[in-house]
Design a protein around this motif. Structure first.
Motif, PDB file in Angstrom:
ATOM      1  N   ALA A  10       0.831  -1.209   0.000  1.00 10.49           N
ATOM      2  CA  ALA A  10       0.000   0.000   0.000  1.00 10.49           C
ATOM      3  C   ALA A  10       0.862   1.253   0.000  1.00 10.49           C
ATOM      4  O   ALA A  10       0.557   2.248  -0.682  1.00 10.49           O
ATOM      5  CB  ALA A  10      -0.923  -0.005   1.205  1.00 10.49           C
ATOM      6  N   GLN A  11       1.949   1.237   0.751  1.00 14.68           N
ATOM      7  CA  GLN A  11       2.853   2.392   0.784  1.00 14.68           C
ATOM      8  C   GLN A  11       3.520   2.609  -0.574  1.00 14.68           C
ATOM      9  O   GLN A  11       3.681   3.765  -1.019  1.00 14.68           O
ATOM     10  CB  GLN A  11       3.899   2.186   1.880  1.00 14.68           C
ATOM     11  N   GLN A  28       2.250   1.773  -3.477  1.00 12.55           N
ATOM     12  CA  GLN A  28       1.218   2.303  -4.359  1.00 12.55           C
ATOM     13  C   GLN A  28       0.946   3.778  -4.067  1.00 12.55           C
ATOM     14  O   GLN A  28       0.684   4.574  -4.976  1.00 12.55           O
ATOM     15  CB  GLN A  28      -0.058   1.465  -4.211  1.00 12.55           C
ATOM     16  N   THR A  29       1.018   4.143  -2.768  1.00 16.16           N
ATOM     17  CA  THR A  29       0.805   5.539  -2.387  1.00 16.16           C
ATOM     18  C   THR A  29       1.894   6.426  -2.969  1.00 16.16           C
ATOM     19  O   THR A  29       1.607   7.512  -3.530  1.00 16.16           O
ATOM     20  CB  THR A  29       0.783   5.671  -0.860  1.00 16.16           C
ATOM     21  N   ARG A  30       3.149   5.987  -2.861  1.00 17.42           N
ATOM     22  CA  ARG A  30       4.251   6.784  -3.410  1.00 17.42           C
ATOM     23  C   ARG A  30       4.140   6.910  -4.924  1.00 17.42           C
ATOM     24  O   ARG A  30       4.378   7.989  -5.498  1.00 17.42           O
ATOM     25  CB  ARG A  30       5.583   6.155  -3.013  1.00 17.42           C
ATOM     26  N   ALA A  48       1.390   6.801  -6.669  1.00 16.10           N
ATOM     27  CA  ALA A  48       0.266   7.682  -6.970  1.00 16.10           C
ATOM     28  C   ALA A  48       0.631   9.143  -6.745  1.00 16.10           C
ATOM     29  O   ALA A  48       0.227  10.032  -7.517  1.00 16.10           O
ATOM     30  CB  ALA A  48      -0.924   7.293  -6.098  1.00 16.10           C
ATOM     31  N   GLU A  49       1.416   9.404  -5.690  1.00 17.55           N
ATOM     32  CA  GLU A  49       1.829  10.781  -5.406  1.00 17.55           C
ATOM     33  C   GLU A  49       2.724  11.314  -6.516  1.00 17.55           C
ATOM     34  O   GLU A  49       2.626  12.497  -6.915  1.00 17.55           O
ATOM     35  CB  GLU A  49       2.554  10.830  -4.060  1.00 17.55           C
ATOM     36  N   GLN A  82       0.589  12.104  -9.386  1.00 22.55           N
ATOM     37  CA  GLN A  82      -0.146  13.334  -9.085  1.00 22.55           C
ATOM     38  C   GLN A  82       0.738  14.562  -9.325  1.00 22.55           C
ATOM     39  O   GLN A  82       0.307  15.569  -9.913  1.00 22.55           O
ATOM     40  CB  GLN A  82      -0.647  13.304  -7.635  1.00 22.55           C
TER      41      GLN A  82
END
Length: 314
Positions: A291-292, A294-296, A298-299, A302
């Motif tokens: 999850a981390q 994927q978060t990085r 996505a950021e 973005q």
């Protein structure tokens, strides 16, 4: 057969070191089947002593050994009734030889080459009890003894059976043989009063069959018999006290065995829970790492998208 019957037959055929563990497994199985009564009764089954285990193996391996004891005991009784001193002497010689042979055979069956003197005495005393009493012999055939007979010097305390088996046949009127122990699941049978074996009685019969003396000699013999009976009564009381102490100690030992088994069960359950939680924690950590990541990612997307947007507006 019931769950309890099956458990008794299985447990008392096992090696001693497997008794406690297997008993715990059978208790769990009975509980899983919803039979709480059977689970409680199985949990109360007592581990046999080393001597009782030895006799159980003999009875299960060679049933003919018990038949030989019964046959010789019957012959001794008949010779005593007939007052045949010569026959009694010959039968007593056979009795000693048979008891010695079966005792050695019993220890050979379990592979014990050097039994202690106490173990030999207990096995021999129990076989002697079977020779003197067909009721005891019938019980020995079942192969579910918990404790062997113990010699008191004047007789024996009867061997102790586990629960649920048929009681001994009722004694005939005038038969001095004591009643069998109460075979219940939750109480330790009270030791019966020691009795003289028929083999011992046979020796008395042999002396009686020899040339009789005068009436005065008979009177002296009668007085001696009274004194001997008094001594036997004292020995009986002392043996009963000893048996009660042994029974209490055995009950404490059984309770300790069960406590250990319960503790082992709880430890196993706790270890299984720890293992399961460790697997779940490992899975959760991997999920968190993913999850981390994927978060990085996505950021970063973005950030790139906003940069592109700002460039387009400029």
């Amino acid at each position: 057969m019931s769950l309890l019957d099956d458990a008794v037959d299985e447990l008392y055929a096992l090696d001693l070191e497997r008794f406690i563990g297997r008993r715990g497994e059978l208790v769990k199985a009975a509980r899983a089947d919803g039979d709480k009564e059977a689970a409680t009764a199985i949990g109360a089954l007592r581990k046999p002593t080393q001597s009782a285990f030895t006799i159980n193996r003999l009875a299960r391996t060679d049933p003919g050994a018990i038949d030989a004891l019964v046959d010789l005991g019957t012959a001794l009784q008949q010779a005593q009734t007939a007052g045949d001193a010569k026959e009694l002497r010959e039968l007593n010689t056979r009795r000693r030889a048979l008891l010695d042979r079966l005792t050695r055979q019993a220890f050979d069956i379990i592979g014990q080459q050097s039994p202690t003197a106490g173990q030999r005495e207990e096995v021999t005393a129990t076989l002697t009890a079977a020779l003197a009493d067909t009721g005891v012999a019938d019980q020995l055939r079942q192969g579910i003894l918990v404790r062997a007979a113990e010699s008191s010097g004047f007789g024996f305390s009867p061997p102790e059976l586990t629960l649920i088996r048929s009681p001994r046949p009722a004694a005939a009127p005038g038969d001095p043989t004591p009643e069998a122990p109460d075979e219940t699941a939750h109480e330790t049978p009270a030791p019966a009063a020691p009795t003289r074996t028929r083999a011992t009685a046979g020796r008395t019969g042999a002396r009686a069959a020899e040339p009789a003396g005068t009436g005065t000699a008979k009177d002296t013999a009668a007085r001696g018999s009274v004194k001997k009976q008094a001594a036997e009564d004292r020995a009986t009381r002392e043996q009963a006290a000893k048996d009660r102490a042994v029974a209490a100690a055995q009950a404490d030992a059984d309770a300790a065995d069960q406590a250990v088994q319960d503790a082992v069960d709880r430890a196993d359950a706790a270890q299984q829970l720890i293992t399961r939680l460790q697997r779940e924690l490992s899975t959760a950590r991997r999920a968190l790492d993913e999850a981390q990541k994927q978060t990085r990612a996505a950021e970063q997307k973005q950030k790139a998208a906003r940069a592109a947007l700002n460039k387009a507006r400029g």
